[in-house]
Design a protein around this motif. Structure first.
Motif, PDB file in Angstrom:
ATOM      1  N   THR A 241     -12.199 126.741  40.159  1.00  0.00           N
ATOM      2  CA  THR A 241     -13.332 125.738  39.195  1.00  0.00           C
ATOM      3  C   THR A 241     -12.644 125.196  38.012  1.00  0.00           C
ATOM      4  O   THR A 241     -11.882 125.790  37.270  1.00  0.00           O
ATOM      5  CB  THR A 241     -14.083 127.117  38.505  1.00  0.00           C
ATOM      6  N   MET A 242     -13.051 124.103  37.712  1.00  0.00           N
ATOM      7  CA  MET A 242     -11.518 122.975  36.706  1.00  0.00           C
ATOM      8  C   MET A 242     -12.986 123.294  35.566  1.00  0.00           C
ATOM      9  O   MET A 242     -13.856 122.717  35.313  1.00  0.00           O
ATOM     10  CB  MET A 242     -11.961 121.352  36.875  1.00  0.00           C
ATOM     11  N   VAL A 243     -12.585 123.562  34.260  1.00  0.00           N
ATOM     12  CA  VAL A 243     -13.239 123.773  32.927  1.00  0.00           C
ATOM     13  C   VAL A 243     -12.627 122.063  32.849  1.00  0.00           C
ATOM     14  O   VAL A 243     -11.318 122.177  31.525  1.00  0.00           O
ATOM     15  CB  VAL A 243     -13.020 125.073  32.450  1.00  0.00           C
ATOM     16  N   ILE A 244     -13.207 121.495  31.853  1.00  0.00           N
ATOM     17  CA  ILE A 244     -13.466 120.381  31.041  1.00  0.00           C
ATOM     18  C   ILE A 244     -14.261 120.278  29.702  1.00  0.00           C
ATOM     19  O   ILE A 244     -14.960 120.348  29.510  1.00  0.00           O
ATOM     20  CB  ILE A 244     -13.931 119.559  32.006  1.00  0.00           C
ATOM     21  N   ARG A 245     -13.119 119.434  29.150  1.00  0.00           N
ATOM     22  CA  ARG A 245     -13.461 119.680  27.823  1.00  0.00           C
ATOM     23  C   ARG A 245     -13.266 117.526  27.377  1.00  0.00           C
ATOM     24  O   ARG A 245     -14.707 117.887  27.065  1.00  0.00           O
ATOM     25  CB  ARG A 245     -12.097 120.675  26.697  1.00  0.00           C
ATOM     26  N   THR A 246     -13.108 117.181  27.692  1.00  0.00           N
ATOM     27  CA  THR A 246     -12.914 115.842  27.510  1.00  0.00           C
ATOM     28  C   THR A 246     -13.291 115.294  29.236  1.00  0.00           C
ATOM     29  O   THR A 246     -11.442 115.493  29.616  1.00  0.00           O
ATOM     30  CB  THR A 246     -12.070 115.030  27.454  1.00  0.00           C
ATOM     31  N   LEU A 247     -13.894 114.031  29.830  1.00  0.00           N
ATOM     32  CA  LEU A 247     -13.942 113.545  30.575  1.00  0.00           C
ATOM     33  C   LEU A 247     -12.645 112.223  30.694  1.00  0.00           C
ATOM     34  O   LEU A 247     -12.660 111.438  29.280  1.00  0.00           O
ATOM     35  CB  LEU A 247     -14.864 113.257  31.178  1.00  0.00           C
ATOM     36  N   HIS A 248     -11.774 112.203  31.164  1.00  0.00           N
ATOM     37  CA  HIS A 248     -11.016 110.934  31.029  1.00  0.00           C
ATOM     38  C   HIS A 248     -11.506 109.713  32.587  1.00  0.00           C
ATOM     39  O   HIS A 248     -12.410 110.761  33.304  1.00  0.00           O
ATOM     40  CB  HIS A 248      -9.941 111.006  31.073  1.00  0.00           C
ATOM     41  N   TRP A 249     -11.233 108.408  32.378  1.00  0.00           N
ATOM     42  CA  TRP A 249     -11.757 108.132  34.384  1.00  0.00           C
ATOM     43  C   TRP A 249     -10.624 107.631  34.893  1.00  0.00           C
ATOM     44  O   TRP A 249      -8.926 108.467  34.657  1.00  0.00           O
ATOM     45  CB  TRP A 249     -11.210 106.260  33.603  1.00  0.00           C
ATOM     46  N   THR A 250     -10.679 108.172  36.195  1.00  0.00           N
ATOM     47  CA  THR A 250      -9.648 108.118  37.597  1.00  0.00           C
ATOM     48  C   THR A 250      -9.808 107.083  37.991  1.00  0.00           C
ATOM     49  O   THR A 250     -10.909 106.802  38.177  1.00  0.00           O
ATOM     50  CB  THR A 250      -9.809 109.340  38.019  1.00  0.00           C
ATOM     51  N   VAL A 251      -8.807 106.506  38.669  1.00  0.00           N
ATOM     52  CA  VAL A 251      -8.770 105.525  39.884  1.00  0.00           C
ATOM     53  C   VAL A 251      -8.400 106.647  41.196  1.00  0.00           C
ATOM     54  O   VAL A 251      -6.899 106.458  40.777  1.00  0.00           O
ATOM     55  CB  VAL A 251      -8.078 104.371  39.635  1.00  0.00           C
ATOM     56  N   PRO A 252      -8.624 105.732  42.311  1.00  0.00           N
ATOM     57  CA  PRO A 252      -8.467 106.051  43.516  1.00  0.00           C
ATOM     58  C   PRO A 252      -6.791 104.808  44.204  1.00  0.00           C
ATOM     59  O   PRO A 252      -6.131 105.577  44.850  1.00  0.00           O
ATOM     60  CB  PRO A 252      -9.262 105.311  44.487  1.00  0.00           C
ATOM     61  N   SER A 253      -6.583 104.267  43.324  1.00  0.00           N
ATOM     62  CA  SER A 253      -6.018 103.073  43.543  1.00  0.00           C
ATOM     63  C   SER A 253      -6.163 101.973  42.557  1.00  0.00           C
ATOM     64  O   SER A 253      -6.457 102.318  41.868  1.00  0.00           O
ATOM     65  CB  SER A 253      -6.163 102.887  45.089  1.00  0.00           C
ATOM     66  N   TYR A 254      -4.669 100.808  42.826  1.00  0.00           N
ATOM     67  CA  TYR A 254      -4.443 100.037  41.825  1.00  0.00           C
ATOM     68  C   TYR A 254      -5.080  98.888  42.999  1.00  0.00           C
ATOM     69  O   TYR A 254      -4.542  97.600  42.889  1.00  0.00           O
ATOM     70  CB  TYR A 254      -2.809  99.911  42.153  1.00  0.00           C
ATOM     71  N   SER A 255      -6.254  98.584  43.294  1.00  0.00           N
ATOM     72  CA  SER A 255      -7.184  97.838  43.582  1.00  0.00           C
ATOM     73  C   SER A 255      -8.654  98.172  43.039  1.00  0.00           C
ATOM     74  O   SER A 255      -9.380  99.338  43.629  1.00  0.00           O
ATOM     75  CB  SER A 255      -7.260  97.329  45.000  1.00  0.00           C
ATOM     76  N   ILE A 256      -9.430  96.642  42.512  1.00  0.00           N
ATOM     77  CA  ILE A 256     -10.137  97.405  41.741  1.00  0.00           C
ATOM     78  C   ILE A 256     -11.950  95.383  42.601  1.00  0.00           C
ATOM     79  O   ILE A 256     -11.178  94.971  42.287  1.00  0.00           O
ATOM     80  CB  ILE A 256     -10.486  96.837  40.088  1.00  0.00           C
ATOM     81  N   TRP A 257     -12.667  96.183  43.432  1.00  0.00           N
ATOM     82  CA  TRP A 257     -12.634  95.436  44.255  1.00  0.00           C
ATOM     83  C   TRP A 257     -11.954  94.324  45.246  1.00  0.00           C
ATOM     84  O   TRP A 257     -12.452  92.698  45.226  1.00  0.00           O
ATOM     85  CB  TRP A 257     -13.912  94.071  43.772  1.00  0.00           C
ATOM     86  N   GLY A 258     -11.263  94.712  45.413  1.00  0.00           N
ATOM     87  CA  GLY A 258     -10.704  93.673  46.307  1.00  0.00           C
ATOM     88  C   GLY A 258      -8.725  93.105  45.055  1.00  0.00           C
ATOM     89  O   GLY A 258      -8.322  93.228  45.956  1.00  0.00           O
ATOM     90  N   LEU A 259      -9.165  92.991  43.755  1.00  0.00           N
ATOM     91  CA  LEU A 259      -8.340  92.547  43.375  1.00  0.00           C
ATOM     92  C   LEU A 259      -7.302  93.367  42.692  1.00  0.00           C
ATOM     93  O   LEU A 259      -7.420  93.931  42.367  1.00  0.00           O
ATOM     94  CB  LEU A 259      -8.876  91.925  41.902  1.00  0.00           C
ATOM     95  N   PRO A 260      -6.188  92.680  42.648  1.00  0.00           N
ATOM     96  CA  PRO A 260      -4.798  93.633  42.306  1.00  0.00           C
ATOM     97  C   PRO A 260      -5.445  94.732  40.701  1.00  0.00           C
ATOM     98  O   PRO A 260      -5.287  93.595  39.593  1.00  0.00           O
ATOM     99  CB  PRO A 260      -3.851  93.371  42.230  1.00  0.00           C
ATOM    100  N   PHE A 261      -4.789  95.315  40.917  1.00  0.00           N
ATOM    101  CA  PHE A 261      -4.878  95.625  39.617  1.00  0.00           C
ATOM    102  C   PHE A 261      -4.384  94.909  37.989  1.00  0.00           C
ATOM    103  O   PHE A 261      -4.938  95.272  37.152  1.00  0.00           O
ATOM    104  CB  PHE A 261      -4.673  97.230  39.435  1.00  0.00           C
ATOM    105  N   PHE A 262      -2.773  94.964  38.243  1.00  0.00           N
ATOM    106  CA  PHE A 262      -2.385  94.778  37.667  1.00  0.00           C
ATOM    107  C   PHE A 262      -2.928  92.558  36.846  1.00  0.00           C
ATOM    108  O   PHE A 262      -2.353  92.862  35.762  1.00  0.00           O
ATOM    109  CB  PHE A 262      -0.817  93.793  37.940  1.00  0.00           C
ATOM    110  N   LEU A 263      -3.882  92.772  37.573  1.00  0.00           N
ATOM    111  CA  LEU A 263      -4.417  91.158  37.106  1.00  0.00           C
ATOM    112  C   LEU A 263      -5.186  91.503  36.043  1.00  0.00           C
ATOM    113  O   LEU A 263      -6.063  90.811  34.864  1.00  0.00           O
ATOM    114  CB  LEU A 263      -5.492  90.478  38.208  1.00  0.00           C
TER     115      LEU A 263
END
Length: 540
Positions: A241-263
């Motif tokens: 069980t993870m006890v979470i005080r503050t939620l943060h965004w997580t990403v599965p990979s360096y690609s967003i809708w097929g576009l490289p994240f660096f863009l």
């Protein structure tokens, strides 16, 4: 020879404390000054060697995490390197550039003393000795305890570089209400720092078949939860069980809708959308006008993450925009099987801003009780407190300003602490890149290639950066420059006398991502090193 009753073992121009990534980068750039590097442990690598779990991997691609003059052997490998691979890479770097001869292992710095004029220390118009980083005489005494010896050996330096980092050594522990601390708990409590010291077999035995609670939701906590789930496969396995005080965004990979994240963040065109220090009236106006575009980019990424990951299913969608986590260097790359284990019921989630121990586990602020055999605290580290434990007065009280941050000009020089630099304390897109570039800048400062602004001028720059961070993210105390990292590097290059635009043509300048290889300019370095050789010979 004695000084103030202390036997001085060595006098040198430059001392470096720590042999992690920052310490190695500093040592390589300052080789001509024959530095002495103190490392408390028996190996290089810092947190990658001593604060990594079995499952810990780098969160950036190999090409974005390499020294400008030393490539990964397998740099085309698309997988994220393991912590073991990173330590091997650092060993190759240290061997290639013959850095081991400067490092004194098992040498723990226990005290630092200031030998300069304490009445004027830091409170002058110019930083250091009339603006000179190397004054020509000893300014700092460093007390070192080697191995198991209780004897303190003393060294003297004109200049000291602090590379002990923000992570590791001193864990940040939660504050509990009266009779709510771990002393009332019958089970085992362990901080992630101590967990790192265990073998894989020891961690699995500790968690297998046990009710485990992991406190936190950043990279370390996520890795701990996955290791717990993997240890509990089979009929007798218990969920973590993870006890979470503050939620943060997580990403599965360096690609967003097929576009490289660096863009979205790592090109000049993308960073043009974000505010930067000293940007002027017209640039500020354009930045304000581009606010809808910045918001749109953030929502575009959030839409992908909400589609790709079961955030709503588990109540893990943060309320703040994605860009605020990126601006504070808190974006975490998820292990492939994180949500697979959650879907199997092996990782569960509870949100609570407060919690405390009771006899059989922990109790949340809504008085929900979670039974536990083991509680793992992924609650971070006290980097500034670690610094304060080493620095003498009056500098100890200057580590933090009223905002809770350490003001560092070019991410390196504290305007009120003379003849000392700090490398590795301000985060960026790639901490290896920023540490190496700042070390190059620092080496050229020590060799007199440029002068620092006045103390007032340096404070003006650090204040500008702070205000930008405050307007960019509510998590500004993380002290991250990711949204204006290219501009930060530009200013460092200009101060060194390098060209700030590092690409071969304007199209690449605008749309290609920046990485450390863009700052490997051998012609610029060789030209300046020739001058350094002449200066050094004169000094000798």
């Amino acid at each position: 020879m004695a000084s103030e009753g202390k036997l001085i073992m060595n006098r040198s121009k430059v001392g470096i404390i720590g042999a992690g990534i920052s310490g190695l980068a500093a040592a390589k750039q300052m080789k001509q000054l024959d530095p002495v590097v103190f490392e408390a442990t028996d190996s290089i690598g810092g947190v990658w060697k001593h604060c990594a779990f079995d499952s810990t991997r780098l969160q950036t691609p190999r090409k974005d995490y390499e020294f400008s003059d030393y490539h990964w052997k397998d740099r085309e490998d698309p997988t994220f390197p393991t912590h073991t691979e990173i330590v091997e890479y650092l060993d190759g770097y240290a061997t290639h550039f013959d850095l081991y001869k400067y490092i004194r292992f098992n040498s723990k710095v226990v005290e630092v003393c200031y030998k300069g004029n304490k009445d004027k220390a830091g409170f002058t118009e110019l930083w250091g000795d009339n603006g000179n980083p190397l004054p020509g005489h000893a300014i700092w005494q460093v007390g070192v305890r080697s191995g198991d010896s209780q004897t303190i050996q003393w060294y003297e330096f004109e200049f000291l570089v602090m590379c002990i980092g923000k992570y590791g050594d001193l864990p940040r522990m939660p504050v509990y209400p009266y009779k709510g601390g771990p002393e009332v708990f019958k089970g085992k409590v362990m901080h992630s720092m101590d967990y790192c010291k265990l073998s894989k077999e020891e961690t699995q035995n500790m968690m297998r078949g046990k009710k485990v609670v992991v406190v936190g939701y950043k990279k370390s906590a996520i890795d701990l939860a996955v290791e717990c789930a993997e240890a509990n496969q089979g009929p007798n396995g218990q969920p973590c069980t993870m006890v979470i005080r503050t939620l943060h965004w997580t990403v599965p990979s360096y690609s967003i809708w097929g576009l490289p994240f660096f863009l979205f963040f790592s090109t000049r065109s993308s960073q043009f959308l974000h505010e930067r220090p000293n940007q002027g009236t017209l640039r500020s106006l354009l930045c304000n006008l581009s606010s809808p575009v910045r918001s749109g980019v953030s929502k575009f990424i959030e839409s992908y993450l909400s589609w790709k990951l079961p955030l709503d299913k588990y109540g893990l969608r943060p309320e703040h925009p994605f860009v605020e986590d990126y601006a504070s260097c808190q974006m975490a790359i998820l292990p492939d099987n994180f949500f697979k284990e959650a879907d199997k019921g092996m990782i569960k989630f509870k949100k609570s801003s407060k919690w405390w121990f009771y006899e059989n586990g922990i109790e949340l602020e809504d008085h929900t009780r979670l039974e536990a055999d083991v509680v793992l605290l992924a609650t971070g580290f006290e980097g500034k407190k670690k610094l304060r434990s080493v620095l003498p007065e009056p500098f100890r009280g200057l580590v933090e300003d009223s905002s809770g941050l350490m003001p560092l000009y070019r991410g390196t020089i504290h305007p009120l602490i003379p003849h000392m630099a700090f490398v590795g304390y301000i985060e960026s897109v790639s901490n290896l890149h920023s540490s190496e570039l700042r070390s190059k800048w620092l080496a050229r400062l020590l060799h007199g290639h440029f002068n620092l602004p006045s103390v007032e001028g340096m404070f003006k720059q650090t204040s500008e950066e702070l205000e930008v961070m405050k307007r960019t993210t509510r998590f500004y105390k993380r002290h991250c420059i990711s949204t204006f990292s290219i501009n930060h590097s530009d200013e460092i290059c200009e101060e060194m006398g390098w060209t700030s635009w590092r690409k071969g043509n304007w199209l690449s300048e605008i749309f290609s991502p920046y990485n450390n290889q863009d700052y490997n300019n051998e012609e610029e370095e060789e030209e300046q090193e020739e001058g350094e050789d002449v200066d050094y010979e004169k000094e000798r």
